[in-house]
Write a protein that holds these residues in place. Structure first.
Motif, mmCIF file in Angstrom:
data_model
loop_
_atom_site.group_PDB
_atom_site.id
_atom_site.type_symbol
_atom_site.label_atom_id
_atom_site.label_comp_id
_atom_site.label_asym_id
_atom_site.label_seq_id
_atom_site.Cartn_x
_atom_site.Cartn_y
_atom_site.Cartn_z
ATOM 1 N N GLY A 1 -18.099 -14.434 -5.776
ATOM 2 C CA GLY A 1 -18.720 -13.144 -6.064
ATOM 3 C C GLY A 1 -18.127 -12.009 -5.261
ATOM 4 N N LEU A 2 -17.216 -12.321 -4.350
ATOM 5 C CA LEU A 2 -16.537 -11.293 -3.559
ATOM 6 C C LEU A 2 -15.713 -10.385 -4.467
ATOM 7 N N LEU A 3 -15.819 -9.067 -4.236
ATOM 8 C CA LEU A 3 -15.034 -8.078 -4.978
ATOM 9 C C LEU A 3 -14.190 -7.279 -3.993
ATOM 10 N N VAL A 4 -12.897 -7.244 -4.237
ATOM 11 C CA VAL A 4 -11.983 -6.466 -3.402
ATOM 12 C C VAL A 4 -11.369 -5.375 -4.278
ATOM 13 N N GLN A 5 -11.571 -4.124 -3.886
ATOM 14 C CA GLN A 5 -11.092 -2.983 -4.667
ATOM 15 C C GLN A 5 -9.863 -2.392 -4.001
ATOM 16 N N LEU A 6 -8.734 -2.449 -4.719
ATOM 17 C CA LEU A 6 -7.461 -1.965 -4.190
ATOM 18 C C LEU A 6 -6.832 -1.011 -5.195
ATOM 19 N N HIS A 7 -5.685 -0.420 -4.848
ATOM 20 C CA HIS A 7 -5.016 0.488 -5.764
ATOM 21 C C HIS A 7 -4.426 -0.278 -6.945
ATOM 22 N N THR A 8 -4.455 0.333 -8.118
ATOM 23 C CA THR A 8 -3.944 -0.300 -9.328
ATOM 24 C C THR A 8 -2.474 -0.642 -9.165
ATOM 25 N N THR A 9 -2.188 -1.924 -9.036
ATOM 26 C CA THR A 9 -0.817 -2.444 -8.949
ATOM 27 C C THR A 9 0.046 -1.658 -7.963
ATOM 28 N N PHE A 10 -0.595 -0.870 -7.118
ATOM 29 C CA PHE A 10 0.095 -0.174 -6.035
ATOM 30 C C PHE A 10 1.163 0.796 -6.529
ATOM 31 N N ARG A 11 0.940 1.397 -7.667
ATOM 32 C CA ARG A 11 1.816 2.494 -8.051
ATOM 33 C C ARG A 11 1.292 3.765 -7.386
ATOM 34 N N TYR B 1 0.839 -1.203 0.000
ATOM 35 C CA TYR B 1 0.000 0.000 0.000
ATOM 36 C C TYR B 1 0.875 1.254 0.000
ATOM 37 N N PRO B 2 0.688 2.158 -0.982
ATOM 38 C CA PRO B 2 1.653 3.255 -1.158
ATOM 39 C C PRO B 2 1.419 4.496 -0.298
ATOM 40 N N TYR B 3 0.271 4.579 0.393
ATOM 41 C CA TYR B 3 -0.051 5.834 1.068
ATOM 42 C C TYR B 3 -0.101 5.698 2.592
ATOM 43 N N GLU B 4 0.752 4.834 3.138
ATOM 44 C CA GLU B 4 0.771 4.637 4.586
ATOM 45 C C GLU B 4 1.057 5.942 5.327
ATOM 46 N N LYS B 5 2.102 6.624 4.890
ATOM 47 C CA LYS B 5 2.526 7.835 5.594
ATOM 48 C C LYS B 5 1.475 8.924 5.475
ATOM 49 N N GLN B 6 0.982 9.158 4.254
ATOM 50 C CA GLN B 6 0.037 10.249 4.043
ATOM 51 C C GLN B 6 -1.270 10.034 4.803
ATOM 52 N N ARG B 7 -1.702 8.771 4.910
ATOM 53 C CA ARG B 7 -2.981 8.489 5.559
ATOM 54 C C ARG B 7 -2.797 7.931 6.977
ATOM 55 N N GLY C 1 3.197 15.615 -12.620
ATOM 56 C CA GLY C 1 3.662 14.877 -11.457
ATOM 57 C C GLY C 1 4.333 13.620 -11.978
ATOM 58 N N LYS C 2 4.468 12.634 -11.139
ATOM 59 C CA LYS C 2 5.077 11.391 -11.609
ATOM 60 C C LYS C 2 4.335 10.188 -11.050
ATOM 61 N N ARG C 3 4.417 9.098 -11.809
ATOM 62 C CA ARG C 3 3.917 7.809 -11.352
ATOM 63 C C ARG C 3 5.112 7.031 -10.821
ATOM 64 N N HIS C 4 5.035 6.671 -9.556
ATOM 65 C CA HIS C 4 6.140 5.951 -8.919
ATOM 66 C C HIS C 4 5.796 4.466 -8.857
ATOM 67 N N TYR C 5 6.570 3.665 -9.585
ATOM 68 C CA TYR C 5 6.429 2.213 -9.568
ATOM 69 C C TYR C 5 7.566 1.626 -8.722
ATOM 70 N N PRO C 6 7.496 0.345 -8.368
ATOM 71 C CA PRO C 6 8.585 -0.239 -7.574
ATOM 72 C C PRO C 6 9.937 -0.212 -8.274
ATOM 73 N N TRP C 7 9.955 -0.061 -9.619
ATOM 74 C CA TRP C 7 11.212 -0.191 -10.360
ATOM 75 C C TRP C 7 11.680 1.110 -11.003
ATOM 76 N N PHE C 8 10.748 2.060 -11.244
ATOM 77 C CA PHE C 8 11.128 3.299 -11.918
ATOM 78 C C PHE C 8 10.033 4.342 -11.707
ATOM 79 N N ASP C 9 10.366 5.583 -12.077
ATOM 80 C CA ASP C 9 9.403 6.685 -12.073
ATOM 81 C C ASP C 9 9.191 7.153 -13.511
#
Length: 639
Positions: free
Chosen positions: A583-593, A282-288, A507-515
């Motif tokens: 039928g369970l749906l779990v909504q998370l951040h897109t690939t956690f970028r 999860y990428p927004y631990e600090k902000q949230r 702005g930038k999209r920050h992925y685990p491997w590059f920006d």
């Protein structure tokens, strides 16, 4: 469509035979061009996304329509002397898969009421589609599956492939006696398929027990994709990004389907693994202000008792998940379970309240019987004899059973006398049109425009484009983004290109491997907003996601002001939905970028502060009534 039925059948077969292992499936697009006409000529209309000024002119009078089209005219009920057309003949016979065949069209109109797209099969029958035209100018592109068109023989087309002799484009003027025009900038027929595939990130595959080396393959494919899309004969070329590549090829899909063992025990293990990976990525631990260790422990505790009934486990998970992560982009939708007896559902009644200063006041009356007797702005003294706190959302105190009656004590503006009104909850709730202004374009004067954007869905870019193209000397633009929860970020990036004269990184999209930067590039001068125009953006706490991205881009433009009485929501992300067999749906951040913006302007969870704060001190200041923010914006532009 037949293709959809076949796909659903194949998914069912996968589930029935793959009991032992899971597979994570995404849905990449596959596009194969089948035909692009060679009928483009010099045109007075230049399209914003094209390098040249070429177009297909629809200018043949209907009286000259070939006789083979009589059946088409009869079915569509078009009169032969009130329309114009263009016939396009492919070289030889054009054949494509009927379910996958899609016609793509970009076009410009003037004094046009409706258009028709039609193609004639080798059997002489016609397939056709009418499209209404709401305004003059550049129109939203059409991407229409031919299998959804009307068929002139009145029966479903049963063949796998459709062989076409000719295409016809037709239009009807609004006022036949006046000049009209239709120019096509791009036209092509593609085979467009969405196929189940395994283009998912390696961390998702690792949950299924059959991981693959997707990162190496993905990086190589992206590199090739960049060079393949680096040139175009006609289109303006903008450097492609990993985001575009990932969306098309399935790596950044908005939907991942887990196919495999459908037992609840197996699904619980997979779900527990997904939640563990989520807490780590999860990428927004600090902000949230999320405590990862505490969140992980809380989620793990949900799965400790392996003997719990599955519905109870899921209900507990949903509550725990929301408690640990106060992020509007995250959600869990429970599958349908056998119905159980339950108490009467609580509902809100015909009143809406709002806290202004230290008082709770009536903000809206949504029933005709009480609309005259209860005035917006009346102070709420008590509900059912109990005082009303000025903290929190007062509307949560209004929920009752449908058989209940609300006893509300009020003090009107004009008097200090307190009166109690008794409102039965059996009354219908009806909001007037002033409570839901329609998105669209409204010219307040010849050089001032109000554009209301409910969500970024695709058409909004063309509202801005036509306003600036048709009135290059525009002096004022009011953009109402209140309650805009987001939409397609690609449409926001296109709209921002109308407000700048040079490229910049939003702005930038920050992925685990590059920006990678989010690049905004200007459109040619004739399409851009007058740089001297004053722009006022209206926003509130319901303004989120793509709408906040738009505001951040507009912050770079001089003479632009954000007006409101609260920060925006502070939630910019793209969700991906994980679907389970139950039928369970779990909504998370897109690939956690992570989307990273200038911290001086935006912080996740806190939003964007207005440049100009406007106090609303009475219910009449709200949007359904006098709308103080809009009146303020008009005055600001006129200064």
């Amino acid at each position: 469509m037949k293709l959809l039925y076949a796909w659903l059948l194949s998914c069912s077969l996968c589930v029935s035979v793959a009991r032992a292992q899971w597979t994570a499936v995404s849905y990449p697009a596959e596009i194969v061009n089948k035909w692009t006409p060679d009928a483009f000529v010099k045109s007075a209309v230049r399209f914003p996304d094209l390098k040249d000024s070429l177009g297909i002119l629809i200018n043949e009078k209907g009286t000259r329509l070939p006789g083979v089209a009589n059946k088409l005219l009869s079915d569509a009920e078009w009169v032969s002397d009130t329309f114009l057309f263009k016939q396009l003949l492919p070289a030889g016979t054009l054949s494509f898969n009927y379910d996958a065949g899609r016609l793509n069209l970009s076009y410009y109109t003037q004094n046009v009421k409706k258009i028709m797209l039609a193609c004639q099969g080798i059997d002489g029958s016609w397939h056709y589609k009418e499209i209404p035209v709401a305004y003059d100018g550049f129109q939203p592109p059409v991407a229409s599956y031919i299998s959804t068109w009307e068929h002139s023989n009145g029966e479903a087309f049963e063949e796998e492939n459709l062989a076409v002799k000719c295409f016809m484009l037709l239009y009807v003027p609004v006022k036949p006696a006046q000049r009209s025009a239709m120019v096509v900038g791009e036209l092509r027929v593609d085979e467009f398929r969405i196929r189940p595939g395994r283009n998912v990130f390696a961390w998702i595959d690792s949950l299924t027990g059959q991981p693959q080396e997707t990162y190496t393959r993905m990086f190589g494919n992206y590199s090739s994709y960049f060079y393949e899309h680096g040139t175009s004969a006609r289109r303006q070329v903008v450097p492609v990004s990993f985001e575009e590549f990932g969306l098309e090829k399935g790596y950044l899909t908005g939907y991942v389907n887990f196919i495999g063992d459908s037992s609840h025990d197996a699904e619980v293990k997979l779900l527990a693994g997904l939640m563990r990976s989520f807490t780590e990525l999860y990428p927004y631990e600090k902000q949230r202000a999320v405590n990862r260790a505490a969140a992980q422990a809380a989620l793990d505790s949900v799965f400790k008792d392996s003997n719990r009934p599955y519905p109870a486990l899921l209900a507990d998970l949903k509550i725990t998940f929301k408690r640990c992560y106060s992020d509007p982009h995250l959600d869990i939708t429970l599958p349908l379970m056998p119905a159980k007896p339950r108490s009467a559902r609580l509902r809100n009644g015909p009143l809406r309240l709002r806290t202004i200063g230290d008082d709770v006041v009536v903000a809206a009356v949504l029933n005709d019987q009480y609309r005259d007797s209860i005035q917006p702005g009346a102070k709420v003294v008590a509900l059912d004899g109990l005082p009303v706190p000025a903290t929190g959302d007062p509307n949560l105190l209004l929920f009752r059973k449908e058989t209940d009656t609300l006893h509300i004590s009020l003090a009107d503006d004009s008097t200090t006398k307190i009166r109690t009104v008794h409102i039965p909850y059996t009354l219908p709730v009806r909001a007037g049109s002033n409570f839901s202004p329609q998105p669209g374009v409204e010219w307040l004067s010849k050089d001032m425009v109000l554009i209301r954007v409910g969500n970024w869905k695709g058409d909004e870019y063309y509202w801005f484009l036509n306003a600036f193209y048709n009135r290059p000397g525009i002096k004022g633009v009011i953009i109402d983004l209140r309650g805009n929860g987001g939409g397609y970020s690609a449409d926001v990036m296109k709209t921002l290109s109308l407000f700048t004269d040079q490229a910049y990184s939003l702005g930038k999209r920050h992925y685990p491997w590059f920006d990678e930067s989010m690049l905004v590039t200007p459109l040619p001068l004739p399409f851009r907003c007058n740089p001297m125009a004053k722009v006022v953006i209206l926003a509130d706490k319901g303004t989120a996601c793509a709408a906040e991205m738009f505001i951040l881009g507009m912050k770079r433009r001089p003479n632009t002001f954000l007006v409101g009485d609260s920060p925006t929501m502070g939630a910019i992300a793209s969700p991906v939905i994980f679907h389970f067999p139950s039928g369970l749906l779990v909504q998370l951040h897109t690939t956690f970028r992570e989307l990273v913006f200038d911290p001086a302007l935006y912080t996740e969870g806190k939003g964007i502060m207005p440049d100009i704060w406007v106090a609303r001190t009475h219910a009449r200041d709200l949007a359904p009534y006098q709308d103080k923010l809009l009146q303020y914006a008009k005055q600001l532009i006129q200064l």
